[in-house]
Motif scaffolding. Sequence first.
Motif, short mmCIF file in Angstrom:
data_model
loop_
_atom_site.label_atom_id
_atom_site.label_comp_id
_atom_site.label_asym_id
_atom_site.label_seq_id
_atom_site.Cartn_x
_atom_site.Cartn_y
_atom_site.Cartn_z
N GLY A 63 0.78 -1.23 0.00
CA GLY A 63 0.00 0.00 0.00
C GLY A 63 0.81 1.28 0.00
O GLY A 63 0.23 2.38 -0.05
N THR A 64 2.14 1.17 0.04
CA THR A 64 3.00 2.36 0.06
C THR A 64 3.69 2.53 -1.30
O THR A 64 4.28 1.58 -1.82
CB THR A 64 4.07 2.24 1.15
N ASP A 65 3.59 3.71 -1.87
CA ASP A 65 4.25 4.01 -3.14
C ASP A 65 5.76 4.07 -2.92
O ASP A 65 6.26 4.92 -2.17
CB ASP A 65 3.75 5.34 -3.70
N VAL A 66 6.49 3.15 -3.55
CA VAL A 66 7.95 3.11 -3.37
C VAL A 66 8.68 3.44 -4.67
O VAL A 66 9.88 3.22 -4.77
CB VAL A 66 8.40 1.72 -2.86
N THR A 67 7.97 3.98 -5.65
CA THR A 67 8.53 4.20 -6.98
C THR A 67 9.86 4.94 -6.93
O THR A 67 10.80 4.60 -7.67
CB THR A 67 7.55 4.99 -7.86
N ASN A 68 9.96 5.93 -6.06
CA ASN A 68 11.18 6.75 -6.00
C ASN A 68 11.97 6.56 -4.70
O ASN A 68 12.86 7.34 -4.40
CB ASN A 68 10.81 8.23 -6.17
N ARG A 69 11.65 5.52 -3.96
CA ARG A 69 12.37 5.26 -2.71
C ARG A 69 13.68 4.53 -2.97
O ARG A 69 13.81 3.76 -3.93
CB ARG A 69 11.52 4.42 -1.75
N GLU A 70 14.64 4.74 -2.08
CA GLU A 70 15.90 4.00 -2.14
C GLU A 70 15.64 2.52 -1.87
O GLU A 70 14.71 2.17 -1.14
CB GLU A 70 16.88 4.56 -1.11
N PRO A 71 16.48 1.64 -2.41
CA PRO A 71 16.28 0.20 -2.22
C PRO A 71 16.17 -0.20 -0.74
O PRO A 71 15.32 -1.02 -0.38
CB PRO A 71 17.51 -0.42 -2.87
N ALA A 72 17.01 0.36 0.10
CA ALA A 72 17.04 -0.03 1.52
C ALA A 72 15.77 0.34 2.26
O ALA A 72 15.50 -0.19 3.34
CB ALA A 72 18.25 0.61 2.20
N LYS A 73 14.98 1.24 1.69
CA LYS A 73 13.76 1.71 2.37
C LYS A 73 12.48 1.14 1.75
O LYS A 73 11.40 1.63 2.02
CB LYS A 73 13.72 3.24 2.33
N ARG A 74 12.63 0.11 0.94
CA ARG A 74 11.46 -0.49 0.27
C ARG A 74 10.92 -1.71 1.00
O ARG A 74 9.86 -2.22 0.65
CB ARG A 74 11.80 -0.87 -1.17
N GLY A 75 11.67 -2.23 1.95
CA GLY A 75 11.22 -3.42 2.66
C GLY A 75 11.34 -4.69 1.84
O GLY A 75 10.51 -5.60 1.98
N VAL A 76 12.37 -4.74 0.98
CA VAL A 76 12.58 -5.93 0.16
C VAL A 76 13.97 -6.49 0.43
O VAL A 76 14.86 -5.78 0.90
CB VAL A 76 12.43 -5.62 -1.35
#
Length: 356
Positions: A63-76
């Motif tokens: 449910g959170t838009d991660v399109t422009n987030r850094e990899p470390a902050k995506r929860g993957v």
Amino acid sequence: MGVQLRNVRKVFGEVGVIHDVSMDIPTGDFAVFVGPSGCGKSTLLRMIAGLEDTTAGAISIEGTDVTNREPAKRGVAMVFQSYALYPHLSVFENMAFSMRLRRAPKGEVREKVLEAARILQLEDHLEKKPSQLSGGQRQRVAIGRAIVRQPKVFLFDEPLSNLDAELRVQMRLELARLHKQIGATMIYVTHDQVEAMTLADRIFVLKEGIVQQAGKPLDLYDDPDNRFVAGFIGSPAMNFLAGKIVEREGESLRIAIDGTDALVLAKVSGDIAPGTAVTVGLRPEHLDSAETGIPVTVEMAEDLGGVSYLHTHLPDGREVVVEWRGSRHAGGGEAIRLTCAPEQVLVFDKKDQRVR
């Protein structure tokens, strides 16, 4: 929630590699991206991970838009084709590395590493270095390193391609068990359709950066939308024969197979005119011998014990593969005729789209 992609595109310079892809992967699903080399599946995975920028569209995780987030902050957490282990560190230290960077308490680090080691059956190897492990054990360490991070989504980029055939089968089973144990969302990239069929809750078949079809493994096998999906899903691959509609017979079409005297029936309700050129799809496991049918000559038989694969050819030289179970078959040179039940005959139009 899970993972959602909306009209995602990726362009390198002037070359488009991902074209307007949208998909929904529910939380806890095991999704597989499958397709030939260069189809864009790894690029799409790297976009979800944040390792590639997204040219257009949106990517959401839980449910959170991660399109422009850094990899470390995506929860993957991502597991690569290469194990990427630190050779000078023990298995324990390799698995604990990301937690050490975050300065997690020692007790928490130990607890999570031991739990991951228990799940992956690595408890007896924690003090060993990577050089002392087999390929399958190294891959499990790489997976364990991802588990301790407790990500929302696990991403696997062809993690089994460096293993031999026996280890690949073993690791497939271990990944399936792991998914059941931890219940996390997993996205897996492979060019091996057997891996896709055995692991996936849902398969996305890609070709040239476009999702050709998505669905449950057996749905794609039984009801492919086009010739590409039909030929890619299933092993051995589907046979494709050129033909022409002769007439409708009840709920079936009578189709003449080019270059032969054979007629096949296909259960098709769609409106298609006699004389129309089509392609007939026949799976090797659906073919059987009969007194009348498609004439072929056996060139070679691959005898594997419980099953044999007959490599045959039509009078004009086109190859037809037949799966033969039960009784042993004679060798090359034998002329036989093949038949297939009408409901198992697939028909494709001149644009390679399925005629249902």
